[in-house]
Scaffold this active site. Structure first.
Site, PDB file in Angstrom:
ATOM      1  N   ASP A 116       0.842  -1.209   0.000  1.00  0.00           N
ATOM      2  CA  ASP A 116       0.000   0.000   0.000  1.00  0.00           C
ATOM      3  C   ASP A 116       0.869   1.248   0.000  1.00  0.00           C
ATOM      4  O   ASP A 116       1.652   1.460   0.922  1.00  0.00           O
ATOM      5  CB  ASP A 116      -0.894   0.002   1.243  1.00  0.00           C
ATOM      6  CG  ASP A 116      -2.020  -0.990   1.109  1.00  0.00           C
ATOM      7  OD1 ASP A 116      -2.209  -1.807   2.026  1.00  0.00           O
ATOM      8  OD2 ASP A 116      -2.700  -0.975   0.075  1.00  0.00           O
ATOM      9  N   ASP A 136      -9.920  -5.665  -1.134  1.00  0.00           N
ATOM     10  CA  ASP A 136      -8.943  -5.111  -0.204  1.00  0.00           C
ATOM     11  C   ASP A 136      -9.649  -4.364   0.916  1.00  0.00           C
ATOM     12  O   ASP A 136     -10.271  -3.330   0.679  1.00  0.00           O
ATOM     13  CB  ASP A 136      -8.035  -4.143  -0.994  1.00  0.00           C
ATOM     14  CG  ASP A 136      -6.934  -3.523  -0.165  1.00  0.00           C
ATOM     15  OD1 ASP A 136      -6.168  -2.717  -0.731  1.00  0.00           O
ATOM     16  OD2 ASP A 136      -6.848  -3.834   1.034  1.00  0.00           O
TER      17      ASP A 136
END
Ligand code: DX5
Ligand code: ZN
Length: 221
Positions: A36, A177
């Site tokens: 991320d 996600d």
């Protein structure tokens, strides 16, 4: 339907033991490592960066799954030394040139996914289906681990899968996600998801990583 694949969220890993963690993830056979990238502007957090991607590539051959949560990603893609076989997700909400971003990812030999925040309708994908290898559906508001899934996420994944099938693109990827717990993973698989970002809700939860991964695999059968 594509094979179910795991992409552990590295922002949730114990970074003080990164080498050992990566070795365990290799041993467990995860297909990707989810990285991320946050700029504190597109999302209210700053996490991992370009050096972390370089470090991971030194530690393992597991392909990276780079999730760009940054404004104007078109200006930053070149910083990531993107490799063939990697996945790169770019948020439709983060740029006026999503097609340009997707083309750039493809020119580097990687797979390009269009990412959608929870409030973004599936209709934004119209006109993009030929430019993407898949869709990343955020099931929490991006920025922080440990959140609760947004309930409409399951229907959203089903809607994306239906759209892909309607366009004859059943082979395209859907990645999910955010709070992908063992239970949510099973429901997301039933809705049509292929790649599962495992964070604090599963892979990096309390028990052993190996046990968590085995439990997640079992939930996805
Ligand atoms: C959310 C993060 C994800 C994920 C972390 O912005 O990008 O990596 O939510 O996993 P969980 O939700 O299980 O803590
Ligand atoms: Zn992510």
């Amino acid at each position: 339907m594509n094979k179910a694949m795991l992409s552990p969220s590295m922002m949730c890993a114990d970074l003080t033991r990164l080498e050992s963690t990566v070795a365990q993830l290799e041993k467990a056979g995860v297909e990707y490592l989810h990285v991320d990238i946050m700029d504190g502007e597109f999302v209210p957090n700053i996490t991992l960066g370009t050096d972390f991607c370089r470090l991971l590539r030194q530690l393992t051959d597991i392909p990276l799954d780079i999730h760009l949560m940054v404004v104007n990603p078109e200006n930053k893609l070149k910083w990531f030394d993107i490799r063939p076989g990697e996945l790169v997700s770019v948020h439709c909400e983060s740029t006026a040139d999503i097609k340009g971003c997707l083309d750039c990812v493809h020119s580097l030999g990687a797979l390009a996914l269009a990412a959608l925040n929870p409030q973004t309708p599936v209709s934004v994908l119209e006109g993009l289906y030929d430019d993407i290898d898949g869709v990343l559906v955020m099931s929490v508001n991006p920025g922080f681990a440990g959140q609760r899934i947004i309930p409409h996420s399951f229907d959203k994944v089903r809607a994306v899968r239906n759209e892909l099938e309607n366009y004859g693109l059943a082979g395209k990827i859907i990645e999910v996600d955010g709070n992908i717990s063992f239970e949510n993973a099973e429901k997301m698989r039933a809705a049509g998801a292929d790649i599962f970002v495992g964070g604090t809700s599963s892979v990096f939860g309390g028990d052993s990583m190996a046990d968590n991964i085995a439990r997640l695999r079992a939930a996805l059968k």
